[in-house]
Design a protein around this motif. Structure first.
Motif, PDB file in Angstrom:
ATOM      1  N   GLY A 105     110.836 120.805 -61.645  1.00 46.45           N
ATOM      2  CA  GLY A 105     111.467 121.991 -62.198  1.00 46.45           C
ATOM      3  C   GLY A 105     111.336 122.003 -63.708  1.00 46.45           C
ATOM      4  O   GLY A 105     110.926 121.010 -64.325  1.00 46.45           O
ATOM      5  N   TRP A 106     111.692 123.120 -64.322  1.00 41.26           N
ATOM      6  CA  TRP A 106     111.483 123.210 -65.767  1.00 41.26           C
ATOM      7  C   TRP A 106     112.430 122.319 -66.559  1.00 41.26           C
ATOM      8  O   TRP A 106     112.077 121.825 -67.644  1.00 41.26           O
ATOM      9  N   GLU A 115      98.879 129.911 -59.412  1.00 37.64           N
ATOM     10  CA  GLU A 115      99.539 129.419 -60.619  1.00 37.64           C
ATOM     11  C   GLU A 115      98.840 128.192 -61.192  1.00 37.64           C
ATOM     12  O   GLU A 115      98.739 128.035 -62.412  1.00 37.64           O
ATOM     13  N   GLN A 152     102.273 122.028 -65.388  1.00 35.69           N
ATOM     14  CA  GLN A 152     102.335 122.729 -64.109  1.00 35.69           C
ATOM     15  C   GLN A 152     102.706 121.762 -62.988  1.00 35.69           C
ATOM     16  O   GLN A 152     103.492 122.100 -62.094  1.00 35.69           O
ATOM     17  N   GLU A 174     113.186 133.907 -64.459  1.00 43.10           N
ATOM     18  CA  GLU A 174     113.913 134.156 -63.208  1.00 43.10           C
ATOM     19  C   GLU A 174     115.311 133.555 -63.231  1.00 43.10           C
ATOM     20  O   GLU A 174     116.262 134.159 -62.724  1.00 43.10           O
ATOM     21  N   ASP A 175     115.464 132.371 -63.822  1.00 41.41           N
ATOM     22  CA  ASP A 175     116.781 131.721 -63.867  1.00 41.41           C
ATOM     23  C   ASP A 175     117.761 132.484 -64.753  1.00 41.41           C
ATOM     24  O   ASP A 175     118.948 132.630 -64.418  1.00 41.41           O
ATOM     25  N   ASN A 220     107.884 131.790 -66.496  1.00 40.86           N
ATOM     26  CA  ASN A 220     108.228 132.561 -65.294  1.00 40.86           C
ATOM     27  C   ASN A 220     109.486 132.020 -64.637  1.00 40.86           C
ATOM     28  O   ASN A 220     110.367 132.787 -64.215  1.00 40.86           O
ATOM     29  N   GLU A 221     109.583 130.685 -64.544  1.00 42.03           N
ATOM     30  CA  GLU A 221     110.772 130.061 -63.939  1.00 42.03           C
ATOM     31  C   GLU A 221     112.007 130.308 -64.804  1.00 42.03           C
ATOM     32  O   GLU A 221     113.091 130.625 -64.280  1.00 42.03           O
ATOM     33  N   ILE A 222     111.877 130.154 -66.111  1.00 39.70           N
ATOM     34  CA  ILE A 222     113.021 130.388 -66.999  1.00 39.70           C
ATOM     35  C   ILE A 222     113.443 131.853 -66.947  1.00 39.70           C
ATOM     36  O   ILE A 222     114.641 132.167 -66.939  1.00 39.70           O
ATOM     37  N   LEU A 243     106.375 120.952 -63.382  1.00 38.67           N
ATOM     38  CA  LEU A 243     107.173 122.097 -62.965  1.00 38.67           C
ATOM     39  C   LEU A 243     107.301 122.157 -61.449  1.00 38.67           C
ATOM     40  O   LEU A 243     108.378 122.456 -60.919  1.00 38.67           O
ATOM     41  N   TYR A 244     106.216 121.882 -60.766  1.00 39.26           N
ATOM     42  CA  TYR A 244     106.210 121.937 -59.298  1.00 39.26           C
ATOM     43  C   TYR A 244     107.087 120.839 -58.704  1.00 39.26           C
ATOM     44  O   TYR A 244     107.759 121.049 -57.681  1.00 39.26           O
ATOM     45  N   PHE A 265     106.320 127.331 -68.303  1.00 42.15           N
ATOM     46  CA  PHE A 265     107.665 127.368 -67.712  1.00 42.15           C
ATOM     47  C   PHE A 265     108.318 128.744 -67.793  1.00 42.15           C
ATOM     48  O   PHE A 265     109.426 128.929 -67.267  1.00 42.15           O
TER      49      PHE A 265
END
Length: 476
Positions: A173-174, A272, A166, A49-50, A45-47, A169-170, A43
């Motif tokens: 979301g995280w 990913e 994964q 970016e957020d 990369n998503e965190i 996440l897709y 998670f």
């Protein structure tokens, strides 16, 4: 080196029976404990970016979680001593579940540090230490196998949780993924309910023929030290100190390659999902490496040299990291993670067994508490240091150079110092045997003198009795 001493226990461990059910519970709790710090990296990369944070900042989540998991060792040991493993694991499972659900509402990276890192890490600590301790109470002869099977929980869980995370996440979301993971962590409470305390055998029941064992430690701490929160007298034990220094070097570079494994693959243009499967490949290989290592360590050829096998696993892991920058593309990275999984699996199948081997079941709770709280320092600094290297150089290869170097150094240190320790133990044993032999000879001389005196006393008494008789005859 001989198995851990059992003489301190009031009864021999059952080495089976309900102990195998306890191994199943430990399999689950240890699986979650070691897997969660790894899979949450999916998670990141998503965190990142957020929250718009750097690689070093995001790595602190795993570092704090690992540090809390290891620093909570003494508290967990104290709770296990007073309440037993079952309630401690159940409470740990509840803490882990609550931490993930609370983290899903996080608005800042600090919120994640507290929820996932501190609360979740403490919950994992309760699960891990209590599970390892109860295995040492149930097993002695078969303990390497039991430890190997229980520690297999980590790769098995990693094998399916990495792609599952994964997928979550897709689709969710995280934040939604953390909700699902929080619900899954409640299974630790079920695992804890299986950890029934050891029942001492009845007085009339036949006892197992358990071989008499010798503690290879260099000190004999007083019984009162066993109940202390931290038994600092363990530092007087040469074998324990060598073990601790080598592990501190290893753990500085143990988790950073895992934290940045997926990010490194994505930076090379790998999908990913495929990057997440690298963790699954590592877990799949690790799944067979741990029980295989447990079986190998239980053989009569390896068991006395189990500390050397631990050194080999550290060196193998470090060499894999040093060669990782040469791997380009999914195929070569898959080979790297497979070899890494073998070394990593061997290392974690042996690490606590070697500590039990050195300290014994009675000193093990204090020893593991002291080891984990000290190891939390390299755990805490390793991943952020690796993230800082990425922020400075913009490449991931420097992470693997750093981690490989410290892993190889730690393994070589343990190998050389264990050779020295064995040499000193043999030397000390020879001196002790000579002293015992000299004392025995002195005792034998004393016994001979006493026996000679006893033989002379009847003769002297006879002489004293005949002398008055002769005098009377002469007077007559």
């Amino acid at each position: 080196m001989a198995p851990a001493p059992e003489a301190e226990l009031s009864y021999p461990p059952p080495d089976g029976g309900w102990g195998w059910v306890v191994v199943v519970g430990a399999f689950i709790s240890i699986g979650f404990s070691y897997t969660m710090p790894k899979v949450i990296s999916v998670f990141f990369n998503e965190i990142q970016e957020d929250f718009h944070v750097s690689s070093s900042n995001i790595a602190w989540i795993t570092s704090i979680m690992l540090a809390a998991m290891y620093a909570g060792g003494p508290v967990s040991s104290l709770l296990v001593t007073h309440f037993g493993s079952r309630p401690v694991v159940i409470v740990g499972g509840l803490m882990c579940s609550v931490s993930m659900i609370a983290a899903a509402f996080g608005k800042t990276i600090i919120h994640l540090y507290i929820c996932i890192g501190v609360i979740g890490g403490c919950g994992l600590s309760f699960n891990l230490n209590a599970s390892l301790t109860i295995i040492s109470k149930y097993f002695l002869i078969k303990r390497p196998l039991a430890n190997g099977l229980a520690m297999t929980g980590s790769p098995v869980f990693l094998c399916f949780l990495a792609p599952l995370c994964q997928y979550l996440l897709y689709n969710l979301g995280w934040r939604g993924s953390l909700f699902v993971i929080g619900a899954m962590l409640l299974n630790c409470c079920v695992a804890g309910s299986l950890m029934r305390p050891v029942t001492p055998p009845s007085r009339g029941a036949p006892q197992k023929n358990v071989p008499k064992q010798v503690d290879n430690g260099n000190t004999n701490p007083k019984g009162s030290c066993m109940n202390k929160f931290l038994d600092f007298s363990l530092f007087k034990d040469r074998g324990f100190t060598i073990y601790l220094i080598g592990h501190m070097m290893f753990f500085f570079g143990a988790y950073a390659p895992i934290v940045f494994m997926a990010a490194n693959a994505v930076s090379q243009g790998i999908d990913e999902y495929a990057a997440a499967y690298l963790l699954s490949i590592m877990g799949f290989v690790d799944m067979f490496a741990r029980p295989g290592t447990g079986l190998l360590a239980n053989t009569k050829w390896i068991r006395p040299r189990i500390q050397y096998l631990l050194s080999f696993s550290m060196v193998l892991t470090g060499v894999c990291h040093l060669l990782c920058p040469l791997a380009n593309g999914f195929t070569f990275l898959a080979v790297y993670v497979a070899l890494f999984g073998i070394g990593f699996g061997m290392m974690f199948a042996l690490t606590f067994e070697c500590l039990m081997d050195l300290m014994g079941p009675q000193r093990f709770p204090s020893a593991i508490g002291l080891v984990t709280i000290i190891e939390c320092c390299p755990m805490l600094l390793g991943p952020p240091t690796a993230g800082a290297l990425v922020d400075v150089f913009g490449e991931y290869k420097y992470i693997f150079f750093m981690c490989g170097s410290v892993n190889v150094t730690g393994g070589l240190f343990l190998f050389v110092m264990n050779m020295y320790n064995y040499h000193m133990l043999d030397k000390e044993k020879a001196v002790k045997d000579r002293n015992l032999k000299a004392k025995y000879n002195q005792d034998q001389e004393k016994v001979s003198v006493i026996q000679l005196d006893e033989r002379q006393k009847p003769h002297e008494a006879a002489v004293e009795w005949t002398e008055p008789e002769a005098t009377e005859n002469k007077q007559e």
